[in-house]
Enzyme design. Structure first.
Site, PDB file in Angstrom:
ATOM      1  N   GLY A 207       0.782  -1.228   0.000  1.00 50.22           N
ATOM      2  CA  GLY A 207       0.000   0.000   0.000  1.00 50.22           C
ATOM      3  C   GLY A 207       0.812   1.275   0.000  1.00 50.22           C
ATOM      4  CD  GLU A 425      -1.836 -34.173   0.541  1.00 49.87           C
ATOM      5  OE1 GLU A 425      -1.614 -33.450   1.535  1.00 49.87           O
ATOM      6  OE2 GLU A 425      -1.075 -34.203  -0.452  1.00 49.87           O
ATOM      7  CG  HIS A 428       1.423 -34.194   4.802  1.00 53.26           C
ATOM      8  ND1 HIS A 428       2.734 -34.098   5.188  1.00 53.26           N
ATOM      9  CD2 HIS A 428       1.442 -34.297   3.437  1.00 53.26           C
ATOM     10  CE1 HIS A 428       3.518 -34.140   4.111  1.00 53.26           C
ATOM     11  NE2 HIS A 428       2.747 -34.275   3.034  1.00 53.26           N
ATOM     12  CG  ASP A 502       5.761 -32.924   1.505  1.00 57.47           C
ATOM     13  OD1 ASP A 502       5.236 -31.795   1.537  1.00 57.47           O
ATOM     14  OD2 ASP A 502       5.141 -33.964   1.235  1.00 57.47           O
TER      15      ASP A 502
END
Length: 643
Positions: A207, A425, A428, A502
């Site tokens: 910004g 998954e 994990h 990973d």
């Protein structure tokens, strides 16, 4: 003046000028062509010979020219010889009709005009081109030295500090500059002087330019804006001339603000470039330094500059008296993100279930530009789904798209690939749930996004500015959870390349722990790598020179950290093998599970979905298999054969 009027339209001006030039050329052509009726000019002796031959029919005798016509119809002209008194007798003797010709008035003037008009046209065109270059403010060939700074007006879209959120400290510092411009006596009566400049420092999208526009909207004074690259040209001295011209314009409009965006394009360290040290960029910087704080004071002119590379700026530019203050514009925290979202959501029709706080919590590290893009993507998704309001589901889907990429539902995956992704998954997720220092799970999915076939997203409960050793070790274990799940379920020879990212993450984290953060007991709190040139983490790292034994020890310690994480993940998944099967089968059926659904499944053994699954649209296509329909109670499943 209205731009539609001819005087204000450059196209109309150009048409008028070229039309005048065309008419002038027609006049020249007509003046020269008007003499073509007199015929060719022949010698006077030839004229008398033709009269004697009887070839001449009639003539007109003027003071300086004789025009005639042959009996065959051809015309001719000749110049008489002064003092010849026998011409009329010759004409009478051969029955040639002759008459006198009146003298042409203004003949000399027309001749002079005909000769000089082409040169006058060339001079006029050149004068017009030079005037256009001068009016163009340096856009032409002769205007290199003119400044390209633009005067920002309210017609460009007025922005105020009310439109700037999430960076309160930076805004407060700049509000002081605005107050000084509005009421300078308030500060000067106590001996304070108006600041010469303010440097806005921050990563892209935070910004900086928006803050500068807000200053323009709040100050009520002229505001000039220019980019750092607009000063630099291939000709030496042009940039310095533009700096001088910019400050001349600013002096005429003082008090005023000059905003230079991306000042690192012209303000880099002097003497670090190639070739002659007195090059164009350095001359431009030298002139800027003199104008900001030289022998001649520029009162009432405030320079505001923006950059995301303060480390490359010349020290002379950063000293007090030039850029008196450096304002850091950081990436917003959770409170700032919530305020920024509220600002951008004012333009969007929202459903009642939209909670900016939840969205802010799920977007750590997002800049103001990222959040604006998130709101825009959510609005576009709602429009594609033919909705009248933007709901929380659109914001969640837009967040996933921005963070992980678009869904690749057209990808054809075999049943084995999909099963391996689900167990990867699930590994994990289970390791994360069993590591106390790990962040909570927000979502787990096996829908391909970007370059990933699946993903487990964890969100911190609050913004973190430093990390502890226990959390880093937990992140290493979570990173190894996918590979370990593949090894346990499918065997050592069937592990896939899906753990490449990973492994890369774990290796990089372990390397930083050993070489930069002093978290190795054998190496101690010493730095063995340094960050390359960059800002806010951007840039690579370089290992410092050390002995061969030290380098071997570094590699050994990195290996120990990753191996310990692998062992920890293996222990967790071996002890939770039934839950691993349960979670993997649930992901095969529903494709996407929220963090709360994963907890309910592991605690109660079931997921209760009254209507639709979390994901929308068609399921991932698989080769030779079908996906069970969602929208029912799931109570787990059996492990695959050979698990």
């Amino acid at each position: 003046m209205n731009d539609d009027q001819p005087n204000g339209n450059p196209w109309v001006k150009s048409l008028l000028v070229w039309g005048g030039i065309f008419l002038a050329l027609l006049m020249v052509v007509s003046m020269f062509s008007s003499r073509g009726d007199a015929g060719p000019i022949i010698p006077y002796s030839d004229f008398r010979a033709k009269v004697a031959e009887g070839s001449v029919d009639a003539v007109e005798i003027g003071e300086n020219r004789i025009d005639g016509k042959m009996k065959n119809g051809d015309s001719f002209s000749t110049v008489p010889v002064p003092g010849d008194t026998t011409l009329t007798q010759l004409l009478q003797a051969h029955d040639v009709k002759y008459a006198g010709k009146a003298a042409e008035e203004g003949n000399l003037l027309i001749y002079i005009l005909a000769q000089t008009l082409p040169f006058l046209l060339i001079v006029g065109i050149a004068f017009f081109a030079l005037r256009q270059v001068q009016k163009g403010g340096g856009s032409g060939a002769m205007g290199f030295g003119k400044s390209k700074a633009k005067l920002l007006t309210e017609r460009s879209g007025r922005v105020t500090f009310a439109d700037v959120a999430g960076i309160d400290e930076a805004r407060e510092e700049l509000e002081e500059i605005v107050e000084f411009l509005r009421d300078p006596q308030r500060f000067s009566k106590l001996g304070g002087q108006i600041p010469k400049g303010a440097l806005l420092v921050g990563s892209p999208g935070t910004g900086k330019t928006l803050l500068a526009r807000a200053i323009a909207g709040e100050a009520g004074v002229p505001f000039f804006t220019i980019s750092g690259s607009d000063f630099v040209e291939m000709f030496v001295g042009v940039g310095a001339s533009r700096v001088r011209d910019m400050f001349e314009q600013a002096k005429k409009n003082a008090p005023c603000i000059v905003f230079i965006d991306e000042i690192d394009a012209v303000g880099r360290h002097r003497g670090h470039g190639l070739g002659n040290s007195n090059d164009e960029r350095e001359q431009t910087l030298n002139q800027l330094l003199v104008e900001m704080d030289g022998f001649e004071a520029n009162e009432g002119i405030i320079i505001i500059a923006a950059t995301n590379r303060p480390d490359v700026l010349d020290p002379a530019l950063l000293r007090p008296g030039r850029f008196d203050r450096q304002v850091v514009v950081p990436v917003p925290d959770i409170e700032g993100r919530e305020k920024i979202l509220e600002v951008h959501m004012k333009k969007v029709p929202l459903a009642p279930d939209v909670n900016p706080r939840v969205i802010a919590r799920g977007t750590p590290g997002f800049s103001g530009a990222d959040l604006a893009n998130l709101v825009n993507e959510a609005a576009l998704l709602a429009a594609r789904r033919n909705k009248r309001l933007v709901a929380m589901q659109e914001f969640e889907d837009a967040k996933d798209k921005v963070m992980m990429g678009a869904e690749r539902r057209s990808m054809v995956m075999t049943e084995d690939e999909k099963k391996m992704t689900a167990y990867h998954e699930a590994g994990h997720a289970l390791v994360s749930l069993n590591e106390p220092a790990s962040d909570p799970i927000h979502k787990a999915t096996i829908i391909p996004r970007g370059r990933a076939l699946g993903m487990v997203m964890r969100l911190p409960e609050r913004d973190s500015y430093s990390y502890h050793r226990d959390k880093m070790l937990a992140n290493l274990s979570v990173a190894m959870g996918g590979r370990v799940a593949e090894e346990l379920i499918f065997g050592h020879d069937k592990v896939s390349s899906g753990a490449s990212s990973d492994i890369q993450y774990a290796t990089g984290l372990a390397r930083n722990m050993v070489t930069r953060w002093g978290m190795s007991d054998k190496l101690g709190p010493l730095q063995y790598e340094e960050q390359q040139e960059g800002y806010l983490g951007m840039g690579g790292s370089q290992r410092l020179m050390g002995s061969d034994e030290t380098n071997k020890l570094i590699d050994s310690e990195i290996r120990v950290l990753v191996d310990d994480a692998h062992k920890r993940a293996t222990q967790i998944l071996n002890s939770e093998i039934d839950k691993l099967h349960l979670l993997a089968n649930a992901m095969l059926e529903y494709e996407t599970l929220s963090g709360d659904e994963i907890k309910d499944l592991l605690e109660h053994g079931e997921i209760d979905r009254p209507s639709e699954p979390v994901t929308t649209g068609k399921p991932v296509r698989t080769a030779g298999s079908s996906i069970p329909k969602a929208g029912k109670r799931f109570s787990g499943g059996t492990a695959p054969q050979g698990a």
